[in-house]
Design an enzyme around this catalytic site. Structure first.
Site, short mmCIF file in Angstrom:
data_model
loop_
_atom_site.label_atom_id
_atom_site.label_comp_id
_atom_site.label_asym_id
_atom_site.label_seq_id
_atom_site.Cartn_x
_atom_site.Cartn_y
_atom_site.Cartn_z
N HIS A 26 0.74 -0.96 -0.15
CA HIS A 26 0.15 -0.03 0.15
C HIS A 26 0.89 1.39 -0.02
O HIS A 26 0.60 2.18 -0.88
CB HIS A 26 -0.92 0.07 1.38
CG HIS A 26 -1.92 -1.03 1.26
ND1 HIS A 26 -3.35 -0.70 1.00
CD2 HIS A 26 -1.96 -2.35 1.21
CE1 HIS A 26 -4.01 -2.19 1.01
NE2 HIS A 26 -3.28 -2.78 1.16
N ASP A 121 -5.39 6.07 1.45
CA ASP A 121 -5.61 4.63 1.03
C ASP A 121 -7.03 4.18 1.24
O ASP A 121 -7.68 4.52 2.42
CB ASP A 121 -4.69 3.75 1.85
CG ASP A 121 -4.72 2.40 1.05
OD1 ASP A 121 -5.70 1.66 1.33
OD2 ASP A 121 -3.75 2.07 0.75
#
Length: 479
Positions: A26, A121
């Site tokens: 991520h 995110d």
């Protein structure tokens, strides 16, 4: 280089604040996007947790600011990945909101550039609401594919229609609107109960619908065109920018250092590959999180030995455990340093294989000696393999990996699925078929080559990804 206030200067006078989820893959995607936005004239400030913090030395033109969170010890070491993600959201919401407010105050005080928006995110579902409370437009970065995101958006419908929670008797049913997925291909996480997984997915999807100004996806039309069209319909007019493959456009991280992971890559494997014929080596890596039990490890070793194919095998610390495999989160005393291969196979490894604790994956997949990839199906790995035209053997463990595996085998046609339970003789045969076999014009190797061409076209000047990034910058500037 940074200015007097420690921040990288920006020619446009506008700045994007980014907040990656603190898992390696991520972080990688968020910082790749940050580098590309920076190259297009936006300033970039990366807020981050101290837990699994990124390495600023790899991204000297970006500004890094810790949110200074406090995490209970049981969150850091939680054996339940989904529960850990839920609790990370709860623990980081207030410090993130405070840090974002500080960025706004600095901008209003004239000590830094105007904050145009925040990119978080998508796993940080509570941060989307926090951004709304301080009146900052928020975009959600999806670190998985459009198909996974679409399945998450469809969760309320799937619950209402009885497909979720997953029931044993419906495993092989097709999921309407999510073809080629079957019920067994929907997101699940071993070690987390179904209700916890559904709660996380629902919170995630609801936050995107309620609080985001759009989404950014590391994918491209060539592999997920139909899914992107469905995502855009689901978002009711909010934009979805398909900017991938990000890694083909962002500058590579410095060769030295650990990057976003706990291990520095062992670059000696590149010289080892240099000595191998073209398309002859099977690269084996289960990523930074997945782990297997000792029996699966040994069956893998025997399969590699019996295949007759040269192999490069990544075995990181904690990837082999005494108990059952699955997601990371195992207590430290339960982890094993990767055990040696069975004694009978050591001569085989010495002559035909190489084992490393971590590999520079992008360079490995781009190496002409690599003819196949045995993978856990993490999204970064999928996109990197497709971009280099490498066919795959897929062994998904949890979450979006299960969706990705189905797409590899039944949508893109670029690989075969490893059976369960893994059996050495069948696996050795499959390895030879992938790397050595003549698979024909519709086989995984040729399909992978065709998709590689589409990926390269996508990121070329004037290509779809380049135009999507330009559109993203224009959209951010309009917020």
């Amino acid at each position: 280089m940074a200015g007097d206030d420690g921040r990288a200067p920006t020619p446009t006078g506008r700045r994007v604040v980014m907040f990656p989820f603190p898992f390696g893959s991520h972080i990688t995607q968020m910082l790749q996007l940050g580098e590309l936005l920076r190259a297009r004239g936006l300033g970039v400030t990366v807020l981050h947790t101290d837990f699994n913090a990124p390495d600023p030395a790899c991204h000297r033109d970006l500004t890094f600011v810790s949110i200074r969170e406090t995490l209970p010890a049981d969150v850091v070491a939680s054996p339940d990945m989904v529960e850990q993600m839920i609790r990370l959201n709860a623990a980081c919401e207030a410090p993130f909101q405070a840090a974002l407010a500080e960025e706004l105050l600095a901008a209003r005080g004239g000590t830094t550039t105007v904050v145009a928006c925040v990119v978080v995110d998508r796993q940080w579902y509570r941060m989307l609401g926090a951004a709304t409370r301080v009146a900052v437009p928020a975009l959600a970065l999806c670190a998985d594919g459009a198909a996974t995101f679409l399945s998450m958006l469809a969760t309320p419908r799937l619950v209402a229609d009885g497909y979720l929670p997953i029931k044993e008797e419906r495993l092989d049913e097709a999921v309407p609107g999510l073809e080629p997925l079957r019920v067994r291909d929907l997101i699940r996480v071993d070690g987390s109960d179904d209700e916890t997984v559904l709660r996380f997915i629902t919170l995630d999807a609801e936050a995107v619908r309620a609080s985001s100004s759009g989404v950014v996806l590391n994918t491209f039309e060539g592999i997920e065109g139909a899914e992107l069209a469905k995502v855009r319909r689901e978002l009711s007019g909010r934009p979805a920018f398909a900017v991938g493959p990000l890694h083909l456009q962002a500058p590579p991280a410095p060769a030295a250092g650990r990057g976003q992971f706990q291990h520095a890559p062992d670059r000696s494997c590149l010289a080892w590959l240099d000595a191998r014929p073209p398309r002859s080596v099977l690269y084996v890596s289960m990523g930074s999180v997945a782990r297997v039990d000792r029996a699966v490890f040994e069956e893998t070793a025997w399969a590699l030995a019996a295949s007759g194919v040269p192999f490069l095998w990544v075995l990181r610390r904690g990837s082999v455990v005494r108990g059952g495999g699955g997601a990371a989160g195992v207590d430290a005393e339960e982890e094993e340093v990767p055990p040696p291969v069975p004694e009978e196979l050591r001569e085989t490894v010495r002559h035909r294989g190489k084992i490393v604790a971590w590999a520079p994956q992008r360079e490995v997949l781009a190496h002409p000696a690599v003819g196949g990839f045995w993978t856990h199906c993490g999204w970064n790995s999928m996109v990197e393999a497709i971009a280099e035209g490498v066919p795959m053997l897929v062994q998904p463990f949890f979450a979006e990996q299960i969706v990705n595996a189905r797409y590899v085998t039944h949508q893109w046609g670029v690989g075969f699925e490893v059976g369960k339970p893994l059996e050495r003789t069948a696996m050795a045969r499959m390895i030879r078929r992938l790397v050595v076999g003549e698979l024909g014009p519709q086989g995984p190797r040729e399909r992978a080559r065709l998709l590689m061409g589409q990926a390269k076209e996508c990121v070329a000047e004037g290509g779809a990804a380049s135009l999507a990034l330009d559109g993203l910058v224009e959209y951010i500037s309009s917020l």
